[in-house]
Design a protein around this motif. Structure first.
Motif, PDB file in Angstrom:
ATOM      1  N   ILE A   1      30.572  53.015  75.732  1.00 28.87           N
ATOM      2  CA  ILE A   1      29.721  52.723  74.575  1.00 28.87           C
ATOM      3  C   ILE A   1      29.044  53.994  74.074  1.00 28.87           C
ATOM      4  O   ILE A   1      28.878  54.199  72.865  1.00 28.87           O
ATOM      5  N   SER A   2      28.646  54.880  74.986  1.00 29.50           N
ATOM      6  CA  SER A   2      27.989  56.112  74.558  1.00 29.50           C
ATOM      7  C   SER A   2      28.944  57.038  73.816  1.00 29.50           C
ATOM      8  O   SER A   2      28.497  57.875  73.032  1.00 29.50           O
TER       9      SER A   2
ATOM     10  N   LEU B   1      21.363  47.738  84.382  1.00 28.64           N
ATOM     11  CA  LEU B   1      22.174  48.309  83.314  1.00 28.64           C
ATOM     12  C   LEU B   1      23.092  47.271  82.688  1.00 28.64           C
ATOM     13  O   LEU B   1      23.299  47.273  81.467  1.00 28.64           O
ATOM     14  N   ARG B   2      23.624  46.383  83.468  1.00 22.81           N
ATOM     15  CA  ARG B   2      24.579  45.389  82.954  1.00 22.81           C
ATOM     16  C   ARG B   2      23.926  44.480  81.928  1.00 22.81           C
ATOM     17  O   ARG B   2      24.516  44.184  80.878  1.00 22.81           O
TER      18      ARG B   2
ATOM     19  N   LEU C   1      18.239  52.903  75.598  1.00 30.22           N
ATOM     20  CA  LEU C   1      18.913  51.608  75.482  1.00 30.22           C
ATOM     21  C   LEU C   1      17.977  50.544  74.942  1.00 30.22           C
ATOM     22  O   LEU C   1      18.400  49.648  74.199  1.00 30.22           O
TER      23      LEU C   1
ATOM     24  N   GLU D   1      21.318  45.206  80.028  1.00 24.84           N
ATOM     25  CA  GLU D   1      21.011  45.992  78.831  1.00 24.84           C
ATOM     26  C   GLU D   1      22.251  46.172  77.963  1.00 24.84           C
ATOM     27  O   GLU D   1      22.184  46.068  76.735  1.00 24.84           O
ATOM     28  N   LEU D   2      23.386  46.456  78.590  1.00 27.74           N
ATOM     29  CA  LEU D   2      24.619  46.621  77.830  1.00 27.74           C
ATOM     30  C   LEU D   2      25.048  45.314  77.174  1.00 27.74           C
ATOM     31  O   LEU D   2      25.543  45.317  76.034  1.00 27.74           O
ATOM     32  N   TYR D   3      24.859  44.208  77.861  1.00 28.94           N
ATOM     33  CA  TYR D   3      25.205  42.900  77.292  1.00 28.94           C
ATOM     34  C   TYR D   3      24.288  42.558  76.125  1.00 28.94           C
ATOM     35  O   TYR D   3      24.734  42.000  75.114  1.00 28.94           O
TER      36      TYR D   3
ATOM     37  N   VAL E   1      31.280  51.146  81.516  1.00 34.18           N
ATOM     38  CA  VAL E   1      31.024  50.582  80.189  1.00 34.18           C
ATOM     39  C   VAL E   1      29.972  51.392  79.444  1.00 34.18           C
ATOM     40  O   VAL E   1      30.067  51.609  78.233  1.00 34.18           O
ATOM     41  N   LEU E   2      28.968  51.889  80.174  1.00 27.01           N
ATOM     42  CA  LEU E   2      27.949  52.734  79.551  1.00 27.01           C
ATOM     43  C   LEU E   2      28.579  54.004  78.985  1.00 27.01           C
ATOM     44  O   LEU E   2      28.237  54.446  77.877  1.00 27.01           O
TER      45      LEU E   2
ATOM     46  N   ALA F   1      29.539  48.678  85.281  1.00 26.15           N
ATOM     47  CA  ALA F   1      28.474  48.907  84.308  1.00 26.15           C
ATOM     48  C   ALA F   1      28.399  50.377  83.912  1.00 26.15           C
ATOM     49  O   ALA F   1      28.194  50.704  82.738  1.00 26.15           O
TER      50      ALA F   1
ATOM     51  N   SER G   1      25.258  44.980  73.019  1.00 27.92           N
ATOM     52  CA  SER G   1      26.618  44.867  72.490  1.00 27.92           C
ATOM     53  C   SER G   1      27.041  43.431  72.233  1.00 27.92           C
ATOM     54  O   SER G   1      27.943  43.198  71.415  1.00 27.92           O
TER      55      SER G   1
END
Length: 479
Positions: free
Chosen positions: A336-337, A309-310, A276, A312-314, A332-333, A329, A317
């Motif tokens: 996205i994956s 994780l939240r 990530l 990193e995803l924000y 959502v991971l 989270a 993306s």
């Protein structure tokens, strides 16, 4: 019509080819005057476990069909032969994972590769051989009648491999949890009756104490965490059982296997964190910090990664998808994956929901609707959205009210599919626009539902020549 490759053989040739099909000589493909060729430099590949059959346009080589082995050197030889024949695009059909090495080698050599769903091209009557299959794929691809399966970018594929391995580790660990539960039940240790999760702080402390040789129920009950509602006396009563030697041995081995998978899961989470971090940033988290999570007071799931994780995803993306009710989270991971960050692969939201198999079907024959059931697909994104939809059964949000209303009218299965469809549309809108999601609230949804119902009633009354008159006092009754 486009003719099946078998049409290129005479009856005598077909009768003579009843023996070893690997020695058959492919005849030239007949050209159909009714269709215009779109991909003039197209090839077809029928993927096999040990050999791959490749068909190129007639006249590009002395042999229009050749077979190649499955070794890496054979795959590069296949790519070189396709380039010599002037092939620019390739369509392949495969089951399992045999296509992945071929796909990667051909794509690295600069060829456009499309993976075709075998279900769409297999329903052709007649004799089926590898030679005929690759010729049939080449002809269909020449006329532009094949669409490739969705495959995200290479960087997303790397992340997807880590996430799928993580899911496999969690499933393997769950198997050993079930076996520990079975052993406890056989010894009549009703631990699951007094605590909600045997893999929690209290449960694991008690199991480890049993494995080390502790048998006193009161001593075992003293490992109780302060958050457990059951008293020490109740836990001690549940832990009074038959501590058989062979059962304790099995419990010890299952505990060791469970701990091993937890170690592997932590190592996998470290790789996911590094993966990530390799993605570019679409938003500065310090300049535009995340909003507070909507689900306050609830702890993270037990299998959630230990890093943030939240955030990193924000960062990668640019959208906080966790603001959507039902999506955490980890969910959502997974999305996205599997989907990636490029939303242009799906032109419209209808394409997206159709690919997920969440939109209603349209099977119409003779002007009659035969079925409107959603198409059955094996899709991790759809499964994640269905799980998120099911979690909204007690949510005090507009989506929760939508799910409960449909569940009362249509039943839970259809309500889950419809709510997952709505979640997919919301996710697609945020995915394409980057906007924020704002929950209108349960009251706003109920008011909107009442307004829509009243509007429909007025239309029905006007159709019968009547008029709806609101009463001043709702408690009045009409005689």
């Amino acid at each position: 019509m486009i003719r099946h490759p078998q049409a290129g053989y005479t009856r005598l040739e077909i009768n003579n080819h009843k023996g070893d099909m690997s020695q058959e000589k492919p005849s030239p493909m007949p050209e159909d005057k009714n269709f215009s060729a779109i991909n003039l430099n197209a090839a077809g590949i029928d993927i096999g476990a040990d050999r791959h059959w490749v068909s190129v346009p007639v006249g590009r080589d002395n042999e229009s069909v050749r077979s190649f082995g499955c070794f890496t050197a054979n795959l590069y030889a296949m790519a070189d032969w396709l380039k010599i024949c002037g092939v620019k695009t390739v369509a392949m059909e495969s089951t399992g994972v045999y296509w992945i090495p071929v796909f990667q080698v051909l794509e690295s050599c600069g060829l456009e590769v499309r993976l075709v769903n075998a279900h769409y091209v297999k329903t052709v009557p007649g004799r089926k051989t590898d030679v005929l299959d690759c010729q049939w794929l080449q002809q269909l691809h020449t006329y532009g009648l094949l669409s490739g399966s969705f495959r995200p970018q290479e960087q997303i594929c790397v992340l997807r491999s880590y996430i799928r391995q993580r899911d496999n580790l969690i499933k393997s660990a769950c198997v050993h949890i079930q076996r520990m539960q079975k052993v406890l039940t056989q010894m009549n240790l009703q631990l699951h009756r007094v605590i909600s999760d045997i893999t929690g702080t209290t449960g694991m402390a008690i199991i480890r104490a049993i494995v080390t040789g502790e048998r006193n129920p009161d001593v075992l009950a003293s490992h109780k965490d302060g958050r457990v509602k059951a008293s020490c006396a109740e836990i001690a009563a549940a832990l009074t059982g038959d501590y058989r030697l062979e059962m304790v041995f099995i419990l010890q081995q299952e505990l060791q296997l469970y701990d091993f998978f937890q170690i592997q899961l932590s190592a996998c989470d470290a790789q996911i964190e590094q993966c990530l971090a390799s993605f570019g940033s679409k938003v500065d988290v310090n300049a535009s910090p995340l909003a507070k999570p909507k689900r306050r007071g609830k702890k993270q799931p037990g299998n959630a990664p230990q890093f943030d994780l939240r955030s990193e995803l924000y960062r990668m993306s640019g959208v906080d998808f966790t603001q959507i009710d039902g999506l955490g989270a980890v969910s959502v991971l997974t999305l996205i994956s599997e989907l990636g960050l490029d939303a242009t692969r799906f032109p419209t939201v209808k394409h997206f929901t159709s690919w997920l198999g969440l939109c209603p079907g349209s099977r119409i024959t003779g002007g009659k609707v035969k079925s409107s059931k959603s198409r059955r697909v094996v899709n991790r994104v759809a499964a994640t959205l269905r799980t998120a939809a099911q979690s909204l059964c007690r949510s005090h949000s507009a989506l929760g009210g939508f799910y409960r209303r449909l569940a009362a009218r249509l039943g839970a299965p259809k309500a889950i599919t419809a709510t997952a469809h709505k979640l997919a549309r919301i996710f697609y809108r945020l995915w394409t626009t980057g906007n924020l999601y704002t929950d209108p609230g349960l009251d706003a949804y109920e008011q909107q539902y009442r307004d829509r119902t009243l509007k429909n009633l007025k239309k029905k009354a006007q159709a019968f020549g009547l008029e709806l008159i609101p009463i001043s006092d709702p408690t009045e009754c009409v005689s």
